[in-house]
Write a protein that holds these residues in place. Structure first.
Motif, PDB file in Angstrom:
ATOM      1  N   ASP A   1       0.801  -1.223   0.000  1.00 61.35           N
ATOM      2  CA  ASP A   1       0.000   0.000   0.000  1.00 61.35           C
ATOM      3  C   ASP A   1       0.833   1.272   0.000  1.00 61.35           C
ATOM      4  OD1 ASP A   1      -2.044  -1.780   0.169  1.00 61.35           O
ATOM      5  OD2 ASP A   1      -3.066  -0.808   1.832  1.00 61.35           O
ATOM      6  N   ASP A   2       1.929   1.275   0.734  1.00 59.27           N
ATOM      7  CA  ASP A   2       2.728   2.495   0.828  1.00 59.27           C
ATOM      8  C   ASP A   2       3.282   2.890  -0.526  1.00 59.27           C
ATOM      9  OD1 ASP A   2       2.218   2.690   3.501  1.00 59.27           O
ATOM     10  OD2 ASP A   2       4.124   1.795   4.146  1.00 59.27           O
ATOM     11  N   GLN A   3       3.836   1.907  -1.265  1.00 61.22           N
ATOM     12  CA  GLN A   3       4.380   2.224  -2.576  1.00 61.22           C
ATOM     13  C   GLN A   3       3.266   2.622  -3.534  1.00 61.22           C
ATOM     14  OE1 GLN A   3       6.812  -0.756  -4.495  1.00 61.22           O
ATOM     15  NE2 GLN A   3       6.847   0.332  -6.435  1.00 61.22           N
ATOM     16  N   VAL A   4       2.173   1.879  -3.534  1.00 58.63           N
ATOM     17  CA  VAL A   4       1.075   2.186  -4.450  1.00 58.63           C
ATOM     18  C   VAL A   4       0.520   3.579  -4.177  1.00 58.63           C
ATOM     19  CG1 VAL A   4      -1.255   1.543  -5.174  1.00 58.63           C
ATOM     20  CG2 VAL A   4       0.467  -0.229  -4.810  1.00 58.63           C
ATOM     21  N   GLY A   5       0.401   3.942  -2.907  1.00 60.59           N
ATOM     22  CA  GLY A   5      -0.129   5.257  -2.564  1.00 60.59           C
ATOM     23  C   GLY A   5       0.699   6.403  -3.092  1.00 60.59           C
ATOM     24  N   ARG A   6       1.959   6.133  -3.424  1.00 58.91           N
ATOM     25  CA  ARG A   6       2.819   7.191  -3.950  1.00 58.91           C
ATOM     26  C   ARG A   6       2.610   7.438  -5.441  1.00 58.91           C
ATOM     27  NH1 ARG A   6       6.538   4.951  -0.053  1.00 58.91           N
ATOM     28  NH2 ARG A   6       7.445   3.520  -1.568  1.00 58.91           N
ATOM     29  N   PHE A   7       1.938   6.499  -6.146  1.00 57.53           N
ATOM     30  CA  PHE A   7       1.781   6.717  -7.583  1.00 57.53           C
ATOM     31  C   PHE A   7       0.390   6.391  -8.123  1.00 57.53           C
ATOM     32  CE2 PHE A   7       2.653   2.170  -7.684  1.00 57.53           C
ATOM     33  CZ  PHE A   7       1.939   1.718  -8.794  1.00 57.53           C
ATOM     34  N   ALA A   8      -0.511   5.847  -7.310  1.00 60.10           N
ATOM     35  CA  ALA A   8      -1.819   5.463  -7.837  1.00 60.10           C
ATOM     36  C   ALA A   8      -2.928   5.696  -6.820  1.00 60.10           C
ATOM     37  CB  ALA A   8      -1.801   3.989  -8.259  1.00 60.10           C
ATOM     38  N   LYS A   9      -4.111   6.041  -7.328  1.00 59.71           N
ATOM     39  CA  LYS A   9      -5.315   6.162  -6.504  1.00 59.71           C
ATOM     40  C   LYS A   9      -6.497   5.615  -7.304  1.00 59.71           C
ATOM     41  CE  LYS A   9      -3.719  10.104  -3.760  1.00 59.71           C
ATOM     42  NZ  LYS A   9      -3.578   9.358  -2.501  1.00 59.71           N
ATOM     43  N   PHE A  10      -7.516   5.172  -6.560  1.00 62.53           N
ATOM     44  CA  PHE A  10      -8.660   4.485  -7.142  1.00 62.53           C
ATOM     45  C   PHE A  10      -9.941   5.130  -6.625  1.00 62.53           C
ATOM     46  CE2 PHE A  10     -11.141   0.221  -6.860  1.00 62.53           C
ATOM     47  CZ  PHE A  10     -11.842   0.519  -8.019  1.00 62.53           C
ATOM     48  N   TYR A  11     -10.859   5.435  -7.554  1.00 62.00           N
ATOM     49  CA  TYR A  11     -12.114   6.100  -7.198  1.00 62.00           C
ATOM     50  C   TYR A  11     -13.311   5.285  -7.690  1.00 62.00           C
ATOM     51  CZ  TYR A  11      -9.228  10.213  -6.251  1.00 62.00           C
ATOM     52  OH  TYR A  11      -8.284  11.074  -5.747  1.00 62.00           O
ATOM     53  N   LEU A  12     -14.293   5.064  -6.796  1.00 60.00           N
ATOM     54  CA  LEU A  12     -15.541   4.392  -7.138  1.00 60.00           C
ATOM     55  C   LEU A  12     -16.687   5.387  -6.983  1.00 60.00           C
ATOM     56  CD1 LEU A  12     -14.946   0.961  -5.401  1.00 60.00           C
ATOM     57  CD2 LEU A  12     -15.490   1.253  -7.824  1.00 60.00           C
ATOM     58  N   PHE A  13     -17.442   5.609  -8.056  1.00 56.41           N
ATOM     59  CA  PHE A  13     -18.483   6.630  -8.081  1.00 56.41           C
ATOM     60  C   PHE A  13     -19.854   5.989  -7.865  1.00 56.41           C
ATOM     61  CE2 PHE A  13     -14.893   8.538 -10.067  1.00 56.41           C
ATOM     62  CZ  PHE A  13     -14.976   9.892  -9.776  1.00 56.41           C
ATOM     63  N   PRO A  14     -20.494   6.245  -6.722  1.00 56.13           N
ATOM     64  CA  PRO A  14     -21.798   5.637  -6.432  1.00 56.13           C
ATOM     65  C   PRO A  14     -22.859   6.009  -7.467  1.00 56.13           C
ATOM     66  CG  PRO A  14     -20.842   6.577  -4.441  1.00 56.13           C
ATOM     67  CD  PRO A  14     -20.009   7.047  -5.593  1.00 56.13           C
ATOM     68  N   GLY A  15     -23.611   5.009  -7.913  1.00 56.00           N
ATOM     69  CA  GLY A  15     -24.730   5.255  -8.803  1.00 56.00           C
ATOM     70  C   GLY A  15     -24.375   5.621 -10.224  1.00 56.00           C
ATOM     71  N   MET A  16     -23.092   5.674 -10.560  1.00 55.68           N
ATOM     72  CA  MET A  16     -22.706   6.045 -11.918  1.00 55.68           C
ATOM     73  C   MET A  16     -22.693   4.819 -12.808  1.00 55.68           C
ATOM     74  SD  MET A  16     -19.407   8.170 -13.361  1.00 55.68           S
ATOM     75  CE  MET A  16     -18.252   6.796 -13.438  1.00 55.68           C
ATOM     76  N   ALA A  17     -23.235   4.976 -14.022  1.00 57.22           N
ATOM     77  CA  ALA A  17     -23.272   3.890 -14.992  1.00 57.22           C
ATOM     78  C   ALA A  17     -21.947   3.837 -15.757  1.00 57.22           C
ATOM     79  CB  ALA A  17     -24.466   4.076 -15.923  1.00 57.22           C
ATOM     80  N   HIS A  18     -21.952   3.201 -16.917  1.00 57.59           N
ATOM     81  CA  HIS A  18     -20.718   2.941 -17.646  1.00 57.59           C
ATOM     82  C   HIS A  18     -20.098   4.225 -18.200  1.00 57.59           C
ATOM     83  CE1 HIS A  18     -17.775   0.636 -19.760  1.00 57.59           C
ATOM     84  NE2 HIS A  18     -18.171   1.052 -20.949  1.00 57.59           N
ATOM     85  N   CYS A  19     -19.000   4.626 -17.621  1.00 61.18           N
ATOM     86  CA  CYS A  19     -18.202   5.789 -18.031  1.00 61.18           C
ATOM     87  C   CYS A  19     -18.903   7.124 -17.789  1.00 61.18           C
ATOM     88  CB  CYS A  19     -17.787   5.698 -19.498  1.00 61.18           C
ATOM     89  SG  CYS A  19     -16.684   4.310 -19.861  1.00 61.18           S
ATOM     90  N   GLY A  20     -20.143   7.101 -17.302  1.00 63.71           N
ATOM     91  CA  GLY A  20     -20.898   8.309 -17.045  1.00 63.71           C
ATOM     92  C   GLY A  20     -22.376   7.969 -16.951  1.00 63.71           C
ATOM     93  N   SER A  21     -23.236   8.974 -16.923  1.00 64.35           N
ATOM     94  CA  SER A  21     -24.691   8.838 -16.777  1.00 64.35           C
ATOM     95  C   SER A  21     -25.027   8.083 -15.492  1.00 64.35           C
ATOM     96  CB  SER A  21     -25.324   8.189 -18.011  1.00 64.35           C
ATOM     97  OG  SER A  21     -25.014   6.816 -18.095  1.00 64.35           O
ATOM     98  N   GLY A  22     -26.242   7.600 -15.367  1.00 62.28           N
ATOM     99  CA  GLY A  22     -26.652   6.947 -14.130  1.00 62.28           C
ATOM    100  C   GLY A  22     -27.275   7.925 -13.156  1.00 62.28           C
ATOM    101  N   LEU A  23     -27.782   7.393 -12.040  1.00 64.26           N
ATOM    102  CA  LEU A  23     -28.532   8.193 -11.076  1.00 64.26           C
ATOM    103  C   LEU A  23     -27.643   8.963 -10.099  1.00 64.26           C
ATOM    104  CD1 LEU A  23     -31.368   5.637 -10.232  1.00 64.26           C
ATOM    105  CD2 LEU A  23     -31.434   7.553 -11.851  1.00 64.26           C
ATOM    106  N   GLY A  24     -26.419   8.532  -9.931  1.00 63.48           N
ATOM    107  CA  GLY A  24     -25.525   9.205  -8.995  1.00 63.48           C
ATOM    108  C   GLY A  24     -24.765  10.338  -9.654  1.00 63.48           C
TER     109      GLY A  24
END
Length: 598
Positions: A458-481
């Motif tokens: 985790d320490d090394q990954v945190g220095r170069f990468a981050k991950f985001y999960l968007f609630p209610g979002m459909a494929h690449c965009g749109s959706g209710l969230g």
């Protein structure tokens, strides 16, 4: 290997601009940054006319990519309502094969940045598309150079583009984005007399797979990569993932393996009811009743509540057989003895309104998922084998059938968690996915993220990468969230001024909602009861004490650093591949020379 993840500090925001400002933390010594956290780069004017790019000598880069490079047209495209500034529009070809290169080169104020964009589906088009970049200044003011490629074929060739065309398969699998990058940078150097100071890639869907493939196979091509909803497990996705959704709705309820095709059990008219029930059961888990399930993994929705005999014959209720289909679609593909053929879950609770991708409106109707599978399995997944008569019913729901079907993952998959070379090069990665994605399962991306962290820590990954999960979002965009945001500016800021991003503020104009999305595993929670849940500033980050377990399935080996990524070449109409554990991009294996040059 289990790695304890550090909690993520909470931070409130009031909008996209404030979120980006909050992301600008400590800058590297001597670095000047703009208000958005970008490095203050002087603009560069062209040193040649746009039209003179036609016929320019690109033999050096041609040797580098192993094929002839030709610029076929170059002309000024004037500013317009959809184009913020004049640019030199360039088109060309990259051999061998038919890789296109399409570029936009600012004619007045290039700020030394290059952005390459990906494409979706099986590609075959070369339209520059700035995915999820709302408010990104270098894009909105037209000062960024950009390019894309069709990845070796055109959409006009239809699903048979790969037939007896091994070079197109190679270009689509992994080569096309790389050679387009090399050629674009060479053209930029000719046009401006200077190479890009920073190079970026952004794409979603197959563009997300392209993004991860670049980080894995060609870690020196880009300084920053944004990978959205990646189709990285391409063979599994285009066979078992999409196939199960259709087949499990066409059989006698509960019967596995699937017999010959018959009538559908569940039709799309029932999806609104299913959605209403799942949201009613799980919406409030995050403390906010907004019609969006924040994290579907926490939703233990009981499909028995859908059945008419269990709910007093509510309007729109389901038969037991229909409810069983809903459960099987959610849970995902399994063998007759229950072994998982894809990670749990195939389709998340809360996204049912988009299940029409695979649940038909009427008997006899075809659905998108079936078309995806038939196209892929008939012409791509079984290398050097083309079978136009292959249908969904030929899919073998067994472990041996799985291993045979996904064997071409050595060519097409982008699941290698070893991003060490990309990290040592100084690259930054922003990975993102919508929780209500109807095409590509977010839990596959979660599985990949965990594989990267388990391998590198985790320490090394945190220095170069981050991950985001968007609630209610459909494929690449749109959706209710909240479904519209800027992923590109935070990426550039991290690369250029070491301003690591925290919250990404997403908006939904139809519901007048803004919401911060924090780096995984943190989620957004209201600061206090009673605050307006439509305002991003009213939320803080909360890191759950325990994460749900990562799904296991028979394809776990596909996410191993030891699973080979093939290097292929064409011999006539035959694709010939060697399964090397690691693909050498020609720069050596550790990338440390890049650090010395930066």
């Amino acid at each position: 290997m289990t790695v304890k993840r550090a909690s993520i500090q909470s931070r409130s925001t009031t909008g996209i601009a404030l979120a980006l400002a909050a992301a600008a933390m400590l800058l590297a010594p001597g670095t000047r940054a703009s208000a958005a956290g970008l490095k203050d780069l002087p603009s560069i004017a062209p040193v040649m006319t746009c039209s003179s790019l036609v016929g320019v000598d690109l033999s050096d880069v041609g040797k580098k990519v192993g094929g002839t490079v030709t610029i076929t047209s170059a002309a000024i495209v004037p500013a317009s309502a959809t184009n913020p500034a004049d640019y030199c529009g360039v088109r060309g070809n990259i051999g061998p094969g038919t890789n296109s290169i399409v570029m936009r080169l600012p004619t007045n104020a290039w700020t030394q940045r290059y952005l390459q964009t990906g494409c979706g589906g099986e590609c075959g088009n070369d339209n520059i598309s700035y995915t999820q970049s709302t408010g990104c200044v270098p894009i909105t003011n037209g000062t960024i150079a950009s390019a894309t490629t069709n990845m070796g074929h055109t959409g006009a060739q239809g699903p048979t583009w790969s037939v007896n065309n091994p070079q197109a398969q190679i270009d689509f699998a992994y080569r096309g984005v790389h050679v387009a990058s090399e050629v674009a940078k060479a053209v930029i150097a000719k046009f401006y007399g200077k190479k890009p100071a920073y190079s970026y890639f952004s794409g979603c869907s197959d563009g997300g797979r392209e993004a991860l493939m670049a980080a894995q196979r060609y870690p020196h091509d880009f300084d920053g990569i944004a990978a959205g909803a990646p189709a990285s497990d391409m063979d599994v996705q285009n066979t078992y993932h999409h196939g199960w959704r259709v087949l499990t709705n066409q059989t006698t309820p509960g019967t596995i393996p699937i017999p010959a095709r018959n009538t559908y059990i569940l039709l799309a008219s029932k999806l609104a009811y299913v959605h209403a029930k799942s949201v009613a059961a799980c919406d409030a888990i995050d403390g906010v009743v907004d019609g969006v399930i924040d994290d579907p993994r926490a939703c233990n929705f009981d499909t028995k509540t859908l059945v008419c005999s269990n709910n007093g014959n509510e309007t729109g209720c389901l038969t037991q057989a229909e409810a069983d289909v809903v459960r099987r679609i959610h849970d995902g593909a399994v063998t007759a003895d229950g072994q998982r053929l894809e990670p749990t879950a195939n389709s998340e609770w809360g996204g049912e309104l988009d299940w029409s991708l695979f649940v038909p409106a009427a008997q006899g109707a075809s659905v998108g998922s079936e078309n995806f599978v038939n196209s892929w399995a008939a012409y791509k997944t079984f290398l050097n084998t083309y079978n136009a008569s292959w249908t969904l019913n030929d899919l073998q729901l067994t472990v041996p059938g799985f291993n045979n079907t996904v064997a071409s993952s050595t060519v097409y998959a982008a699941n290698n968690p070893d991003l060490g070379r990309f990290a040592r090069h100084g690259g930054k990665l922003l990975l993102w996915h919508g929780w209500a994605d109807q095409h590509i399962p977010p839990r596959g991306t979660i599985k990949y993220w965990h594989a990267v962290n388990d391998l590198l820590g985790d320490d090394q990954v945190g220095r170069f990468a981050k991950f985001y999960l968007f609630p209610g979002m459909a494929h690449c965009g749109s959706g209710l969230g909240p479904n519209t945001f800027d992923i590109v500016t935070p990426l550039m800021s991290w690369v250029e001024t070491n301003s690591a991003p925290n919250a990404i503020v997403a908006t939904n104009t139809s519901t007048a909602t803004s919401r911060p999305v924090y780096p995984y595993p943190a989620v957004a929670r209201l600061k206090a009861p009673g605050l307006d849940p439509k305002v991003a500033a009213n939320f803080v980050a909360y890191t759950p004490k325990k994460e749900p377990p990562v799904s296991e399935f028979v394809g776990n080996y596909l996410f191993s650093p030891d699973y080979p990524q093939a290097k292929c070449h064409a011999e006539g109409t035959t694709l010939v591949c060697t399964n090397d554990k690691r693909h050498d991009d020609g720069h050596g294996d550790d990338g440390r020379h890049d650090e010395a040059q930066r």
